[in-house]
Scaffold this motif. Sequence first.
Motif, PDB file in Angstrom:
ATOM      1  N   PRO A   1      14.835 -53.697   0.941  1.00  0.00           N
ATOM      2  CA  PRO A   1      13.932 -53.279   2.018  1.00  0.00           C
ATOM      3  C   PRO A   1      12.505 -53.787   1.834  1.00  0.00           C
ATOM      4  O   PRO A   1      11.994 -53.897   0.723  1.00  0.00           O
ATOM      5  N   ALA A   2      11.871 -54.087   2.957  1.00  0.00           N
ATOM      6  CA  ALA A   2      10.565 -54.746   2.951  1.00  0.00           C
ATOM      7  C   ALA A   2       9.506 -53.978   2.171  1.00  0.00           C
ATOM      8  O   ALA A   2       8.660 -54.582   1.494  1.00  0.00           O
ATOM      9  N   HIS A   3       9.536 -52.642   2.233  1.00  0.00           N
ATOM     10  CA  HIS A   3       8.492 -51.848   1.597  1.00  0.00           C
ATOM     11  C   HIS A   3       8.658 -51.756   0.080  1.00  0.00           C
ATOM     12  O   HIS A   3       7.723 -51.376  -0.626  1.00  0.00           O
ATOM     13  N   ASP A   4       9.835 -52.112  -0.423  1.00  0.00           N
ATOM     14  CA  ASP A   4      10.145 -51.893  -1.843  1.00  0.00           C
ATOM     15  C   ASP A   4       9.730 -53.108  -2.680  1.00  0.00           C
ATOM     16  O   ASP A   4      10.564 -53.876  -3.163  1.00  0.00           O
ATOM     17  N   ILE A   5       8.436 -53.272  -2.876  1.00  0.00           N
ATOM     18  CA  ILE A   5       7.922 -54.426  -3.620  1.00  0.00           C
ATOM     19  C   ILE A   5       8.301 -54.331  -5.104  1.00  0.00           C
ATOM     20  O   ILE A   5       8.637 -55.336  -5.741  1.00  0.00           O
ATOM     21  N   LYS A   6       8.271 -53.129  -5.652  1.00  0.00           N
ATOM     22  CA  LYS A   6       8.688 -52.960  -7.055  1.00  0.00           C
ATOM     23  C   LYS A   6      10.171 -53.281  -7.217  1.00  0.00           C
ATOM     24  O   LYS A   6      10.583 -53.879  -8.225  1.00  0.00           O
ATOM     25  N   GLY A   7      10.974 -52.880  -6.232  1.00  0.00           N
ATOM     26  CA  GLY A   7      12.393 -53.219  -6.271  1.00  0.00           C
ATOM     27  C   GLY A   7      12.615 -54.707  -6.150  1.00  0.00           C
ATOM     28  O   GLY A   7      13.486 -55.276  -6.820  1.00  0.00           O
TER      29      GLY A   7
ATOM     30  N   ASP B   1      10.368 -62.202   2.533  1.00  0.00           N
ATOM     31  CA  ASP B   1      10.208 -62.504   3.955  1.00  0.00           C
ATOM     32  C   ASP B   1       9.553 -61.320   4.666  1.00  0.00           C
ATOM     33  O   ASP B   1       8.339 -61.286   4.835  1.00  0.00           O
ATOM     34  N   GLU B   2      10.354 -60.312   5.043  1.00  0.00           N
ATOM     35  CA  GLU B   2       9.789 -59.172   5.757  1.00  0.00           C
ATOM     36  C   GLU B   2       8.757 -58.400   4.937  1.00  0.00           C
ATOM     37  O   GLU B   2       7.971 -57.628   5.490  1.00  0.00           O
ATOM     38  N   SER B   3       8.734 -58.599   3.623  1.00  0.00           N
ATOM     39  CA  SER B   3       7.726 -57.952   2.772  1.00  0.00           C
ATOM     40  C   SER B   3       6.344 -58.555   2.950  1.00  0.00           C
ATOM     41  O   SER B   3       5.345 -57.960   2.516  1.00  0.00           O
ATOM     42  N   VAL B   4       6.258 -59.743   3.557  1.00  0.00           N
ATOM     43  CA  VAL B   4       4.968 -60.422   3.692  1.00  0.00           C
ATOM     44  C   VAL B   4       4.682 -60.724   5.156  1.00  0.00           C
ATOM     45  O   VAL B   4       5.253 -61.654   5.748  1.00  0.00           O
TER      46      VAL B   4
ATOM     47  N   LYS C   1      -0.839 -61.140  -1.155  1.00  0.00           N
ATOM     48  CA  LYS C   1      -1.617 -60.893  -2.372  1.00  0.00           C
ATOM     49  C   LYS C   1      -0.902 -59.882  -3.264  1.00  0.00           C
ATOM     50  O   LYS C   1      -0.795 -60.061  -4.484  1.00  0.00           O
ATOM     51  N   GLY C   2      -0.364 -58.807  -2.667  1.00  0.00           N
ATOM     52  CA  GLY C   2       0.345 -57.806  -3.437  1.00  0.00           C
ATOM     53  C   GLY C   2       1.597 -58.339  -4.097  1.00  0.00           C
ATOM     54  O   GLY C   2       1.867 -58.066  -5.276  1.00  0.00           O
ATOM     55  N   VAL C   3       2.371 -59.125  -3.361  1.00  0.00           N
ATOM     56  CA  VAL C   3       3.597 -59.718  -3.897  1.00  0.00           C
ATOM     57  C   VAL C   3       3.278 -60.715  -5.002  1.00  0.00           C
ATOM     58  O   VAL C   3       3.917 -60.738  -6.061  1.00  0.00           O
ATOM     59  N   LEU C   4       2.275 -61.552  -4.783  1.00  0.00           N
ATOM     60  CA  LEU C   4       1.935 -62.598  -5.747  1.00  0.00           C
ATOM     61  C   LEU C   4       1.332 -62.012  -7.021  1.00  0.00           C
ATOM     62  O   LEU C   4       1.665 -62.450  -8.130  1.00  0.00           O
ATOM     63  N   GLU C   5       0.444 -61.039  -6.892  1.00  0.00           N
ATOM     64  CA  GLU C   5      -0.170 -60.441  -8.077  1.00  0.00           C
ATOM     65  C   GLU C   5       0.855 -59.729  -8.942  1.00  0.00           C
ATOM     66  O   GLU C   5       0.760 -59.734 -10.171  1.00  0.00           O
ATOM     67  N   LEU C   6       1.856 -59.136  -8.316  1.00  0.00           N
ATOM     68  CA  LEU C   6       2.892 -58.412  -9.043  1.00  0.00           C
ATOM     69  C   LEU C   6       3.980 -59.337  -9.576  1.00  0.00           C
ATOM     70  O   LEU C   6       4.762 -58.945 -10.437  1.00  0.00           O
ATOM     71  N   GLY C   7       4.010 -60.576  -9.077  1.00  0.00           N
ATOM     72  CA  GLY C   7       5.090 -61.484  -9.455  1.00  0.00           C
ATOM     73  C   GLY C   7       6.424 -61.000  -8.917  1.00  0.00           C
ATOM     74  O   GLY C   7       7.462 -61.142  -9.566  1.00  0.00           O
ATOM     75  N   ALA C   8       6.391 -60.425  -7.698  1.00  0.00           N
ATOM     76  CA  ALA C   8       7.576 -59.784  -7.139  1.00  0.00           C
ATOM     77  C   ALA C   8       8.574 -60.760  -6.530  1.00  0.00           C
ATOM     78  O   ALA C   8       9.717 -60.384  -6.270  1.00  0.00           O
TER      79      ALA C   8
ATOM     80  N   HIS D   1      -3.659 -69.506  12.035  1.00  0.00           N
ATOM     81  CA  HIS D   1      -4.895 -69.280  11.279  1.00  0.00           C
ATOM     82  C   HIS D   1      -4.649 -68.403  10.058  1.00  0.00           C
ATOM     83  O   HIS D   1      -5.080 -68.745   8.936  1.00  0.00           O
ATOM     84  N   GLU D   2      -3.955 -67.283  10.237  1.00  0.00           N
ATOM     85  CA  GLU D   2      -3.664 -66.398   9.112  1.00  0.00           C
ATOM     86  C   GLU D   2      -2.579 -66.968   8.214  1.00  0.00           C
ATOM     87  O   GLU D   2      -2.592 -66.755   6.992  1.00  0.00           O
ATOM     88  N   ALA D   3      -1.625 -67.698   8.785  1.00  0.00           N
ATOM     89  CA  ALA D   3      -0.554 -68.305   7.990  1.00  0.00           C
ATOM     90  C   ALA D   3      -1.123 -69.295   6.973  1.00  0.00           C
ATOM     91  O   ALA D   3      -0.658 -69.367   5.830  1.00  0.00           O
ATOM     92  N   LEU D   4      -2.115 -70.061   7.382  1.00  0.00           N
ATOM     93  CA  LEU D   4      -2.738 -71.025   6.470  1.00  0.00           C
ATOM     94  C   LEU D   4      -3.364 -70.331   5.262  1.00  0.00           C
ATOM     95  O   LEU D   4      -3.334 -70.857   4.146  1.00  0.00           O
ATOM     96  N   LYS D   5      -3.910 -69.151   5.465  1.00  0.00           N
ATOM     97  CA  LYS D   5      -4.492 -68.407   4.348  1.00  0.00           C
ATOM     98  C   LYS D   5      -3.414 -68.022   3.333  1.00  0.00           C
ATOM     99  O   LYS D   5      -3.631 -68.080   2.120  1.00  0.00           O
ATOM    100  N   ILE D   6      -2.243 -67.630   3.836  1.00  0.00           N
ATOM    101  CA  ILE D   6      -1.138 -67.260   2.950  1.00  0.00           C
ATOM    102  C   ILE D   6      -0.654 -68.470   2.170  1.00  0.00           C
ATOM    103  O   ILE D   6      -0.394 -68.387   0.958  1.00  0.00           O
ATOM    104  N   VAL D   7      -0.539 -69.612   2.847  1.00  0.00           N
ATOM    105  CA  VAL D   7      -0.100 -70.841   2.180  1.00  0.00           C
ATOM    106  C   VAL D   7      -1.026 -71.188   1.021  1.00  0.00           C
ATOM    107  O   VAL D   7      -0.576 -71.512  -0.090  1.00  0.00           O
ATOM    108  N   ARG D   8      -2.310 -71.106   1.246  1.00  0.00           N
ATOM    109  CA  ARG D   8      -3.286 -71.498   0.225  1.00  0.00           C
ATOM    110  C   ARG D   8      -3.343 -70.493  -0.925  1.00  0.00           C
ATOM    111  O   ARG D   8      -3.506 -70.880  -2.083  1.00  0.00           O
ATOM    112  N   LEU D   9      -3.191 -69.213  -0.600  1.00  0.00           N
ATOM    113  CA  LEU D   9      -3.154 -68.208  -1.663  1.00  0.00           C
ATOM    114  C   LEU D   9      -1.915 -68.412  -2.525  1.00  0.00           C
ATOM    115  O   LEU D   9      -1.991 -68.367  -3.763  1.00  0.00           O
TER     116      LEU D   9
END
Length: 365
Positions: free
Chosen positions: A223-229, A244-247, A254-261, A276-284
């Motif tokens: 499930p999308a909300h379960d980042i720890k899972g 996918d649905e988690s981001v 940022k949350g997924v990447l920092e956690l290494g999820a 515009h916002e998608a490009l920010k995700i790509v670069r992060l």
Amino acid sequence: MKIKSIETFSITVPLKQPFKTALRTVTKLKTIIVKITLEDGTVGYGEAPPTHVITGETKQSIEACIHEVLKPLLVGKSIHHLESLFDDMKRSIVGNSSAKAAVDIALYDCFAQLAEMPLYQLLGGWKNSIETDYTVSVNEPDLMAQHASNYINQGFNILKIKVGKDTIHQDIERIQTIREHVGHEPNIRLDANQGWSVKEAIYAINHMEDLQLNIELIEQPVPAHDIKGLKQVTQHTHTPIMADESVFSLYDAKGVLELGAADLINIKLMKSGGIHEALKIVRLAEAYNVECMVGSMIETKLGITAASHLAASQKNITRYDFDAPLMLSHDVVDGGVYYDKNIIHLPDQPGLGINFIKESMNSYD
């Protein structure tokens, strides 16, 4: 150059066959087309398919957001201040990512036309052609294997297999049956659409690894909300895991990447709120050495053309899921990307390269 008008139109197009995932079954595409006209007559197009089980939006909510919030905000303002326009859109209303995406896409289409450049070149110009996968809907194993074989015979080298429905053992049987029919050369990636629990995902992926089913990646197993899972699955399997649905937003990423999820991130314009916002995700993601895929909802060639321009423009976007127009009973868009079997070629015309929408449309002005 000022924005003169913003209009929306609705289109319905039947699919060749039902599209089935763990979340929904689709038999026809119902989508909203956005048309932005500048004061010099330049026209830009965008698209927003209502996908309420993922983005929470309906046809009515998309139209209301555009006409009651975004249109009054943007009409009369200059297209040359894109960053300001996008910031105004972002702060004007919470959520409504597909509605924002459609307007974002149309603005970029106009802007690139004024610059007299194809949009993918304006955004970065990494390449001008990309390879798409083809999606196999979740069904009985033998039927899925038949569909998979058909797509391979049509020239596709990458299959995206939908799982996450029924039991975990049935999902494993589905992949085994498909491998028996297509062999081990085609590239297979799985998309569970949040359909597994953490324990089911770890068991299934490890078992498929033991069976040497050669899976490229697993998309959104839990499930999308379960980042720890999601992180647990990533840590306890060798197969790359894609969020996918988690981001949806930059902050989700940022949350997924920092956690290494997750090992990979799937970006969709209808989730991010546009290019515009998608490009920010790509670069992060690139800063974390995490590659991205760009995918889509069930959309016409208009939405896929916009996503393809983004995907072709960036080095860190390495995978592409753009088969949706091939699922439609007929093409309703003149211009845009064109398909040579599994290869998508970007148009050379300025902007998106969309000429017009063929289908008769219902207007909401």
